[in-house]
Scaffold this motif. Structure first.
Motif, PDB file in Angstrom:
ATOM      1  N   GLU A 161      -6.283  -4.683 -12.083  1.00 43.50           N
ATOM      2  CA  GLU A 161      -5.218  -5.416 -11.396  1.00 43.50           C
ATOM      3  C   GLU A 161      -4.642  -6.528 -12.266  1.00 43.50           C
ATOM      4  N   ASP A 162      -5.385  -6.936 -13.316  1.00 41.64           N
ATOM      5  CA  ASP A 162      -4.936  -8.043 -14.158  1.00 41.64           C
ATOM      6  C   ASP A 162      -3.857  -7.585 -15.127  1.00 41.64           C
ATOM      7  N   ILE A 443       2.060   7.495  -2.496  1.00 41.89           N
ATOM      8  CA  ILE A 443       2.052   6.471  -3.541  1.00 41.89           C
ATOM      9  C   ILE A 443       0.620   6.055  -3.862  1.00 41.89           C
ATOM     10  N   VAL A 444       0.293   6.053  -5.150  1.00 43.18           N
ATOM     11  CA  VAL A 444      -0.968   5.504  -5.653  1.00 43.18           C
ATOM     12  C   VAL A 444      -0.624   4.663  -6.876  1.00 43.18           C
ATOM     13  N   PHE A 445      -1.283   3.500  -7.013  1.00 40.74           N
ATOM     14  CA  PHE A 445      -0.897   2.559  -8.053  1.00 40.74           C
ATOM     15  C   PHE A 445      -1.825   2.531  -9.268  1.00 40.74           C
ATOM     16  N   ASP A 513       3.707  -4.415  -7.237  1.00 45.38           N
ATOM     17  CA  ASP A 513       2.716  -5.489  -7.104  1.00 45.38           C
ATOM     18  C   ASP A 513       1.344  -4.826  -7.029  1.00 45.38           C
ATOM     19  N   LEU A 514       0.620  -4.828  -8.147  1.00 46.87           N
ATOM     20  CA  LEU A 514      -0.659  -4.118  -8.210  1.00 46.87           C
ATOM     21  C   LEU A 514      -1.709  -4.748  -7.307  1.00 46.87           C
ATOM     22  N   LYS A 515      -1.707  -6.076  -7.211  1.00 46.69           N
ATOM     23  CA  LYS A 515      -2.725  -6.729  -6.388  1.00 46.69           C
ATOM     24  C   LYS A 515      -2.494  -6.464  -4.910  1.00 46.69           C
ATOM     25  N   ALA A 516      -1.237  -6.505  -4.480  1.00 49.47           N
ATOM     26  CA  ALA A 516      -0.926  -6.239  -3.070  1.00 49.47           C
ATOM     27  C   ALA A 516      -0.874  -4.746  -2.773  1.00 49.47           C
ATOM     28  N   ARG A 517      -0.840  -3.924  -3.845  1.00 54.26           N
ATOM     29  CA  ARG A 517      -0.717  -2.470  -3.714  1.00 54.26           C
ATOM     30  C   ARG A 517       0.535  -2.107  -2.912  1.00 54.26           C
ATOM     31  N   HIS A 527       3.829   0.909   0.917  1.00 55.48           N
ATOM     32  CA  HIS A 527       2.423   0.657   0.653  1.00 55.48           C
ATOM     33  C   HIS A 527       1.745   1.894   0.060  1.00 55.48           C
ATOM     34  N   GLU A 528       0.574   1.664  -0.497  1.00 58.69           N
ATOM     35  CA  GLU A 528      -0.212   2.782  -1.015  1.00 58.69           C
ATOM     36  C   GLU A 528      -0.451   3.788   0.111  1.00 58.69           C
TER      37      GLU A 528
END
Length: 908
Positions: A161-162, A443-445, A513-517, A527-528
């Motif tokens: 996520e970083d 969706i997948v991040f 937004d990777l942290k919020a997915r 959303h994911e």
């Protein structure tokens, strides 16, 4: 390993020790750099450390290889010093180098390029004085520390996520300055970044950034060799069947700079369109930038050609005025350089006689070519380029056939979006059509989670700000890929095209937004797990799921298939159980059905009840009563197949699986079955227990069932003969072949053959007419292969069931091998998955032996294969060498097998 006499090969303005033919030794990049020098194309001087040094590094370690190559590397650097009139390590006028990996096959996932190697705190000042441009010097140093710290020293984000820790620092400095772009930072800002970067490296890695240029160079060389066996390179090799023994070369070149002001630039170009195959010179570049900027997806690049720029503008929905102002093409911006580049790409394509992917740098108005290679392309582009180059007289028919990778035809054969359904769908965003095709998924991040979702049977769309080599495994399982940044030559675009995956890149309206997915587009937030659809041909992103329809095959595809028929020796049949499958197979050019699995017909509707009634029957009379219900159903099935294939052979395999497969094993379904059939639950449980087997693969199945219950074979044979006679009465020529499964001895075959021939005689007597038919044996047990001469005295044809033959020969259960086979492949115990490509040294020997023994007693014996290997190009080549008459595969792999068979015939 015996040490070669030479490890390092130099190339420059007046000397080139390598050539394109030395690709295995110098890697694709090194061999082509040497070849460009031979063609008189302007290339920065350099030297290549051979792939054999990498192999020695893997086998003997760093110290041993240092002793082997140290002297030659020193000589290579001396050669560059002579070429450039500079000294490596001279702080007043530093000779700076680039270091790149380069295997014989293009390998996304290996070490990223290192630029500006040789800079340190003193040399950066000398570079500033020499160029009279302090900002350029510190920007070059900043880039070098960032690249080296990442790819050589291994400073990575702490978690997925970083963000990149170097980019985090850049963002902080820009925020302090109140600017948005890297180009807004001045020399002092860049100097501050260098110091912060070095402090970060010291804190995270525990050692200082190296200042000695020679330490920097050797560190980069070792990093290239180590990258050959990093996880992402291993994944790519696994996906593309590239042997670990090949190794990679190291390419060291003097630096040329695309970031020396507005008269400098860097870019990537293609001699033809990699997505469509159109004969159109195209590519992307950035002014005042270094090479990795173009493909990193950080800045949106400009188009090389005017036509490409105008098309890009149409996709991006900007006006012509905006395009000319913000995104002028290289053709408009630097017309003389564009003409030089056009001449170079034409020279290279004509020389290599294939579509070229080239990298270039413009340094203060001078064009330098950094690389050329045969460009990655989509399946449809592959076909179009091969056929157009054939028409243009650049290549001959055999070369055109060999240019197309058989498995890439898969991309042309699968469904596309239904135009009606797409018309009603809502477009969320537009990006670049990076890799054509249609994809619908959730969706997948993150790449690792895409793997997990895909293993659970879910369709996923991998959504990223931009992809990196670490995402490779997730990209390989995704239905499609969407990135918010990046151009047509970004990592996502290039890798997706190589995989045949649908991809939309550079969709600027998408915020990830990777942290919020979450993925946001304007005010809308997704959303994911939400469903989206991608059209990689148009660069469009849609909400929800869109229905698909069969692909429309192009004229070039038809021309290619016609060429396969001209050169292939083997016939290609299809494994088909229904008229619909047979129709697809025939449309794809199948020359018959090589395997009809009759048991697949037993599971539909009321049929399963009749099958279960037969299984539960207490005696032969009860079984015959149930089989009488199945007879008209089977007859109708066979009539449909015969009608669809008319003048082509249809091979029908008798019932193969054990009877327990037709019964439910959980109590809930057993209760439902009891209620439907009007029998007690206890009777069903008792029969399930009676049929239980510890190893069903080698249990009561195949011809063993027919021997125990000859009435089953009788019913199936009657259905075949009656169907054939009924269809022939309608004026259709029928070619009937009946196949006995799992034969290990001629007595098994004879027992079933007697039933079939008696049934044929009875049906012919009832109808007052006869029918020619062939009666053959599946060879799918090792003993069947060993006894092939005995069996062939009675059987009129053989068909290898390589799925079971592989299981029984290797002692691997196909259903359970997944628990250990990946480790076997990783450790090199087996080079390939034996269920995917035929085990030539084991199972293959049995195949060759059976063909030889069978034809020794029946010279006209027809021999084919109907396992999954029939659609694998490598296996097809082996079967061609073994002298088989045909292979049979799934309908959608028929074109692939046709092309593979033609290539095999040409190769032999």
């Amino acid at each position: 390993m015996k040490s070669p006499e030479k490890f390092v090969y130099v190339f420059g303005s007046n000397r080139s020790e390598g050539a394109a033919a030395m690709k295995n030794l110098l890697g694709g990049k090194g061999a082509n750099l040497a070849e460009m020098c031979r063609l008189g194309i302007t290339v920065p001087s350099g030297f290549t450390i051979s792939t054999e040094a990498c192999t020695a590094f893997t086998e003997q370690g760093r110290d041993a290889v240092f002793e082997l190559i140290q002297g030659e590397v020193l000589a290579g650097v001396k050669f560059l010093e002579t070429e450039m009139g500079k000294s490596f390590g001279d702080a007043s006028d530093p000779l700076l180098l680039s270091v790149r990996s380069g295997a014989r096959a293009s390998m996304p996932g290996m070490m990223d390029t290192i630029l500006n190697l040789g800079l340190n705190d003193e040399a950066v000042l000398g570079l500033a004085r020499k160029t009279n441009d302090a900002r350029f010097a510190w920007d070059s140093y900043r880039r070098f520390v960032q690249m080296y710290g990442d790819v050589v020293m291994g400073l990575k984000p702490v978690s997925k996520e970083d963000h990149d820790p170097f980019e985090v620092i850049i963002d902080m400095v820009k925020a302090q300055k109140g600017v948005k772009l890297d180009t807004d930072l001045d020399a002092d800002d860049l100097k501050e970044l260098v110091q912060r970067f070095k402090s970060l490296i010291r804190a995270r890695i525990g050692r200082d950034f190296p200042t000695d240029p020679w330490e920097q160079l050797w560190g980069a060389v070792w990093a290239v060799f180590e990258s050959w066996n990093n996880e992402r390179a291993c994944v790519y090799r696994e996906l593309n069947d590239i042997p670990a023994s090949w190794g990679t070369a190291v390419n060291v070149q003097v630096m040329v700079f695309g970031n020396l002001g507005d008269s400098s630039a860097t870019g990537v170009a293609f001699s033809r369109d990699a997505g469509t195959g159109e004969d159109l010179f195209n590519g992307e570049f950035l002014v005042n930038a270094q090479g990795e900027d173009v493909v990193a997806g950080i800045r949106t690049p400009q188009q090389v050609s005017l036509v490409g720029s105008q098309r890009w503008a149409e996709l991006a929905l900007v006006s012509e005025e905006e395009r000319q102002l913000h995104y002028p093409s290289l053709q408009e911006l630097m017309p003389d350089i564009y003409q030089q580049l056009l001449h170079a790409e034409t020279t290279l394509e004509n020389h290599f006689r294939d579509m070229q992917d080239i990298e270039f740098t413009i340094q203060q108005g001078k064009l330098w070519m950094l690389q050329t290679r045969n460009g990655k392309r989509t399946g449809s582009a592959m076909v179009r380029i091969a056929m157009e180059m054939l028409q243009q007289g650049m290549i001959d028919e055999k070369t055109a056939l060999q240019r197309v990778v058989p498995d890439r035809l898969n991309e042309l054969l699968h469904p596309i979006f239904d135009p009606g359904a797409r018309k009603a769908a809502v477009i969320l965003a537009r990006g670049l059509p990076a890799s054509p095709g249609a994809a619908t998924g959730q969706i997948v991040f993150h790449a690792d989670e895409a793997e997990t979702w895909a293993k659970a049977g879910k369709d996923v769309i991998l959504v990223r700000q931009e992809t990196s080599p670490e995402d490779l495994r997730g990209m390989s399982v995704a239905r499609g890929i969407l990135t918010a940044r990046g151009g047509m030559t970004s990592h996502a675009a290039v890798v997706a095209r190589g995989m045949g995956k649908c991809c939309v890149s550079g969709a600027g309206a998408v915020h990830v937004d990777l942290k919020a997915r979450t993925m946001s587009i304007g005010e809308a937030v997704y959303h994911e797990g939400d469903w989206i659809s991608l059209d990689g041909s148009a660069g469009e992103v849609y909400a929800g799921q869109i229905a698909t329809k069969d692909a429309e095959l192009s004229g070039d595809f038809g021309k290619l298939m016609a060429l396969t028929d001209k050169y292939k020796r083997m016939d290609i049949r299809a494994n088909a159980d229904t008229p619909d499958e047979a129709m697809v197979a025939r449309n794809f050019g199948a020359t018959g059905i090589g395997l009809c699995r009759t048991e697949h017909m037993f599971f539909e509707g009321a049929r399963i009840l009749a099958v279960r009634e037969m299984i539960l029957a207490d005696n032969e009379a009860g079984r015959r009563k149930a089989l009488a219900k199945l007879l008209p159903m089977q007859r109708g099935d066979f009539e449909g197949l015969f009608r669809e294939m008319h003048d082509l052979p249809v091979t029908i395999r008798l019932l193969d699986p054990p009877l327990h497969e037709f019964l439910p094993h959980d109590e809930a379904n057993q209760r439902t079955m009891a209620a439907e059939m009007g029998v007690s639950l206890g009777k069903i449980r008792m029969r399930v227990e009676e049929l239980h087997e510890f190893n069903p693969m080698m249990g009561h199945r195949g011809c063993r069932l027919g021997i125990s219950y000859p009435e089953i074979t009788e019913m199936q044979a009657r259905a075949v003969f009656e169907a054939a006679l009924n269809v022939r009465a309608a004026g259709i020529h029928v070619k009937t072949e009946i196949m006995v499964p799992l034969v290990g001895t001629v007595r098994e075959f004879n027992a079933q053959a007697d039933v079939i021939r008696r049934t044929a005689a009875t049906v012919f007597a009832e109808r007052g007419e006869t029918l020619d038919y062939l009666l053959g044996s599946m060879i799918e047990t090792p003993r069947g292969a060993l006894m092939a001469d005995s069996i062939a005295r009675q059987a009129e044809f053989f068909s290898f069931g390589t799925n079971d033959l592989t299981q029984m020969t290797l002692g691997f259960s196909r259903d359970d091998a997944g628990k250990f086979l990946p480790e076997y492949l990783k450790r090199g115990i087996y080079e390939h998955d034996p269920f995917r490509s035929i085990d030539q040294k084991g199972v293959g020997v049995l195949v060759q032996m059976a063909v030889e023994k069978g034809r020794s007693v029946r010279p006209d014996l027809e021999v084919g294969v109907c396992g999954e290997h029939g659609g694998d190009p490598v296996s097809v080549a082996f079967f061609d060498q073994a002298g088989l008459d045909y292979v049979s595969c799934s309908p959608y792999r028929v074109p692939i097998a046709r092309l593979a068979a033609a290539q095999a015939a040409i190769a032999s």
